[in-house]
Design a protein around this motif. Structure first.
Motif, PDB file in Angstrom:
ATOM      1  N   ALA A  64       1.336  -1.972  -7.052  1.00  0.00           N
ATOM      2  CA  ALA A  64       2.578  -1.307  -6.621  1.00  0.00           C
ATOM      3  C   ALA A  64       3.526  -2.661  -6.556  1.00  0.00           C
ATOM      4  CB  ALA A  64       2.454  -0.657  -5.481  1.00  0.00           C
ATOM      5  N   VAL A  65       4.881  -2.251  -6.706  1.00  0.00           N
ATOM      6  CA  VAL A  65       5.883  -3.123  -6.524  1.00  0.00           C
ATOM      7  C   VAL A  65       7.047  -2.359  -5.775  1.00  0.00           C
ATOM      8  CG1 VAL A  65       7.708  -4.898  -7.815  1.00  0.00           C
ATOM      9  CG2 VAL A  65       5.400  -4.207  -8.977  1.00  0.00           C
ATOM     10  N   CYS A  66       7.570  -3.522  -4.943  1.00  0.00           N
ATOM     11  CA  CYS A  66       8.706  -3.161  -3.936  1.00  0.00           C
ATOM     12  C   CYS A  66       9.795  -3.832  -4.374  1.00  0.00           C
ATOM     13  CB  CYS A  66       8.416  -3.440  -2.628  1.00  0.00           C
ATOM     14  SG  CYS A  66       9.751  -2.931  -1.197  1.00  0.00           S
ATOM     15  N   PRO A  97       0.785  -1.131  -0.117  1.00  0.00           N
ATOM     16  CA  PRO A  97       0.024  -0.020   0.014  1.00  0.00           C
ATOM     17  C   PRO A  97       0.903   1.172  -0.075  1.00  0.00           C
ATOM     18  CG  PRO A  97      -0.198  -1.036   2.296  1.00  0.00           C
ATOM     19  CD  PRO A  97       0.802  -2.087   1.407  1.00  0.00           C
ATOM     20  N   SER A  98       2.342   1.058   0.309  1.00  0.00           N
ATOM     21  CA  SER A  98       2.967   2.445   0.598  1.00  0.00           C
ATOM     22  C   SER A  98       4.290   2.191   0.418  1.00  0.00           C
ATOM     23  CB  SER A  98       2.308   3.168   1.992  1.00  0.00           C
ATOM     24  OG  SER A  98       3.085   2.587   2.829  1.00  0.00           O
ATOM     25  N   ALA A  99       4.998   3.357   0.096  1.00  0.00           N
ATOM     26  CA  ALA A  99       6.498   3.097  -0.044  1.00  0.00           C
ATOM     27  C   ALA A  99       7.114   2.917   1.520  1.00  0.00           C
ATOM     28  CB  ALA A  99       7.129   4.492  -0.601  1.00  0.00           C
ATOM     29  N   SER A 100       6.480   3.468   2.546  1.00  0.00           N
ATOM     30  CA  SER A 100       7.239   3.359   3.793  1.00  0.00           C
ATOM     31  C   SER A 100       7.076   1.910   4.158  1.00  0.00           C
ATOM     32  CB  SER A 100       6.177   4.010   4.862  1.00  0.00           C
ATOM     33  OG  SER A 100       4.988   3.644   4.956  1.00  0.00           O
ATOM     34  N   ILE A 101       6.204   1.053   3.853  1.00  0.00           N
ATOM     35  CA  ILE A 101       6.200  -0.246   4.245  1.00  0.00           C
ATOM     36  C   ILE A 101       7.245  -1.135   3.563  1.00  0.00           C
ATOM     37  CG2 ILE A 101       4.916  -2.551   3.765  1.00  0.00           C
ATOM     38  CD1 ILE A 101       2.203  -1.071   4.147  1.00  0.00           C
ATOM     39  N   CYS A 145       8.834   6.401  -9.225  1.00  0.00           N
ATOM     40  CA  CYS A 145       9.337   5.833  -7.940  1.00  0.00           C
ATOM     41  C   CYS A 145       9.783   6.407  -6.716  1.00  0.00           C
ATOM     42  CB  CYS A 145      10.626   5.009  -8.341  1.00  0.00           C
ATOM     43  SG  CYS A 145      10.282   4.074  -9.946  1.00  0.00           S
ATOM     44  N   VAL A 146       9.849   5.650  -5.760  1.00  0.00           N
ATOM     45  CA  VAL A 146      10.416   6.348  -4.443  1.00  0.00           C
ATOM     46  C   VAL A 146      11.594   5.315  -4.071  1.00  0.00           C
ATOM     47  CG1 VAL A 146      10.037   6.780  -2.098  1.00  0.00           C
ATOM     48  CG2 VAL A 146       8.339   7.093  -3.595  1.00  0.00           C
ATOM     49  N   SER A 147      12.788   5.614  -4.045  1.00  0.00           N
ATOM     50  CA  SER A 147      13.722   4.824  -3.743  1.00  0.00           C
ATOM     51  C   SER A 147      14.377   5.276  -2.322  1.00  0.00           C
ATOM     52  CB  SER A 147      14.805   4.895  -4.841  1.00  0.00           C
ATOM     53  OG  SER A 147      14.448   4.250  -5.828  1.00  0.00           O
ATOM     54  N   GLY A 148      15.394   4.354  -2.188  1.00  0.00           N
ATOM     55  CA  GLY A 148      16.232   4.614  -0.497  1.00  0.00           C
ATOM     56  C   GLY A 148      17.426   3.671  -0.480  1.00  0.00           C
ATOM     57  N   CYS A 204      19.448  -6.299   2.702  1.00  0.00           N
ATOM     58  CA  CYS A 204      19.201  -5.396   1.785  1.00  0.00           C
ATOM     59  C   CYS A 204      20.022  -4.173   1.914  1.00  0.00           C
ATOM     60  CB  CYS A 204      17.790  -4.887   2.109  1.00  0.00           C
ATOM     61  SG  CYS A 204      16.762  -3.382   1.402  1.00  0.00           S
ATOM     62  N   SER A 205      20.340  -3.469   0.817  1.00  0.00           N
ATOM     63  CA  SER A 205      21.340  -2.198   1.028  1.00  0.00           C
ATOM     64  C   SER A 205      20.548  -1.122   0.521  1.00  0.00           C
ATOM     65  CB  SER A 205      22.369  -2.384   0.048  1.00  0.00           C
ATOM     66  OG  SER A 205      23.207  -3.431   0.635  1.00  0.00           O
ATOM     67  N   ALA A 206      19.559  -1.317  -0.516  1.00  0.00           N
ATOM     68  CA  ALA A 206      18.772  -0.428  -0.842  1.00  0.00           C
ATOM     69  C   ALA A 206      17.414  -1.002  -1.444  1.00  0.00           C
ATOM     70  CB  ALA A 206      19.187   0.494  -2.294  1.00  0.00           C
ATOM     71  N   TYR A 207      16.359  -0.038  -1.684  1.00  0.00           N
ATOM     72  CA  TYR A 207      15.066  -0.495  -2.392  1.00  0.00           C
ATOM     73  C   TYR A 207      14.575   0.637  -3.209  1.00  0.00           C
ATOM     74  CZ  TYR A 207      12.866   3.360   0.551  1.00  0.00           C
ATOM     75  OH  TYR A 207      12.513   4.340   0.858  1.00  0.00           O
ATOM     76  N   THR A 208      13.741   0.126  -3.962  1.00  0.00           N
ATOM     77  CA  THR A 208      12.952   0.941  -4.929  1.00  0.00           C
ATOM     78  C   THR A 208      11.276   0.615  -4.773  1.00  0.00           C
ATOM     79  OG1 THR A 208      14.752   1.475  -6.519  1.00  0.00           O
ATOM     80  CG2 THR A 208      12.385   1.622  -7.267  1.00  0.00           C
ATOM     81  N   TYR A 209      10.368   1.596  -4.774  1.00  0.00           N
ATOM     82  CA  TYR A 209       9.054   1.363  -4.655  1.00  0.00           C
ATOM     83  C   TYR A 209       8.557   1.905  -5.938  1.00  0.00           C
ATOM     84  CZ  TYR A 209       4.018   1.951  -3.218  1.00  0.00           C
ATOM     85  OH  TYR A 209       2.814   1.733  -3.152  1.00  0.00           O
ATOM     86  N   VAL A 210       7.912   1.071  -6.613  1.00  0.00           N
ATOM     87  CA  VAL A 210       7.134   1.792  -8.005  1.00  0.00           C
ATOM     88  C   VAL A 210       5.798   1.801  -7.509  1.00  0.00           C
ATOM     89  CG1 VAL A 210       6.721   1.151 -10.330  1.00  0.00           C
ATOM     90  CG2 VAL A 210       8.882   0.319  -9.339  1.00  0.00           C
ATOM     91  N   ARG A 211       5.229   2.790  -7.897  1.00  0.00           N
ATOM     92  CA  ARG A 211       4.081   3.234  -7.577  1.00  0.00           C
ATOM     93  C   ARG A 211       2.811   2.508  -8.351  1.00  0.00           C
ATOM     94  NH1 ARG A 211       5.978   8.903  -7.797  1.00  0.00           N
ATOM     95  NH2 ARG A 211       6.335   9.575  -5.601  1.00  0.00           N
ATOM     96  N   PRO A 212       1.586   2.118  -8.018  1.00  0.00           N
ATOM     97  CA  PRO A 212       0.619   1.511  -8.628  1.00  0.00           C
ATOM     98  C   PRO A 212       0.497   2.222 -10.011  1.00  0.00           C
ATOM     99  CG  PRO A 212      -0.030   2.189  -6.396  1.00  0.00           C
ATOM    100  CD  PRO A 212       1.110   2.704  -6.563  1.00  0.00           C
TER     101      PRO A 212
END
Length: 137
Positions: free
Chosen positions: A114-116, A84-88, A131-134, A99-107
């Protein structure tokens, strides 16, 4: 000699006489040992009761950035769908030691859901509004 069939309670009533000193001794023993222990009114061990833990004052293990409008392409080792969200997605990365990094692709960008993506190494950033990455610091 004749034998009669007699109920056990009738036999006990006729033939069993309880001496008064045994009754006195039993009562004295109850008083000495404690009535609650003999009858078990108060259990020796109390059952465990779930308690709310106090608020944690420790520093979190990892600090993970949130880079809005940025994509980190490649180095994916696992993906999660319909989050449901990039924070999850960010929380999944925090809880995973690999995990060293992540990318959240919006729905709606990749087939509607959505895909994490969790990444084993932190790839370079590229601008992308999908996207939202970190990255873990």
């Amino acid at each position: 000699m004749k034998f009669k069939m007699v109920a056990a309670w009738q036999y006990a009533k006729k033939n069993f006489v309880l001496p008064k000193n045994i009754i006195f001794f039993g009562l004295a023993l109850l008083l000495i040992l404690g009535f609650s222990t003999a009858v078990n009114l108060i259990p020796l061990a109390q059952p465990a009761i779930a308690q709310e833990a106090p608020l944690s004052t420790t520093i979190p293990r990892y600090a993970v950035t949130a880079e809005f409008g940025r994509d980190r392409g490649g180095s994916d080792y696992i993906s999660y769908f319909t989050l449901p969200s990039a924070s999850i997605c960010q929380q999944y990365c925090i809880n995973d030691n690999k995990c060293s990094a992540y990318t959240y692709v919006r729905p709606g960008v990749q087939g509607g859901s959505a895909v994490c993506y969790l990444k084993s190494v932190a790839p370079p950033l590229t601008p992308n509004d999908c996207c939202v990455s970190g990255v873990k610091l």
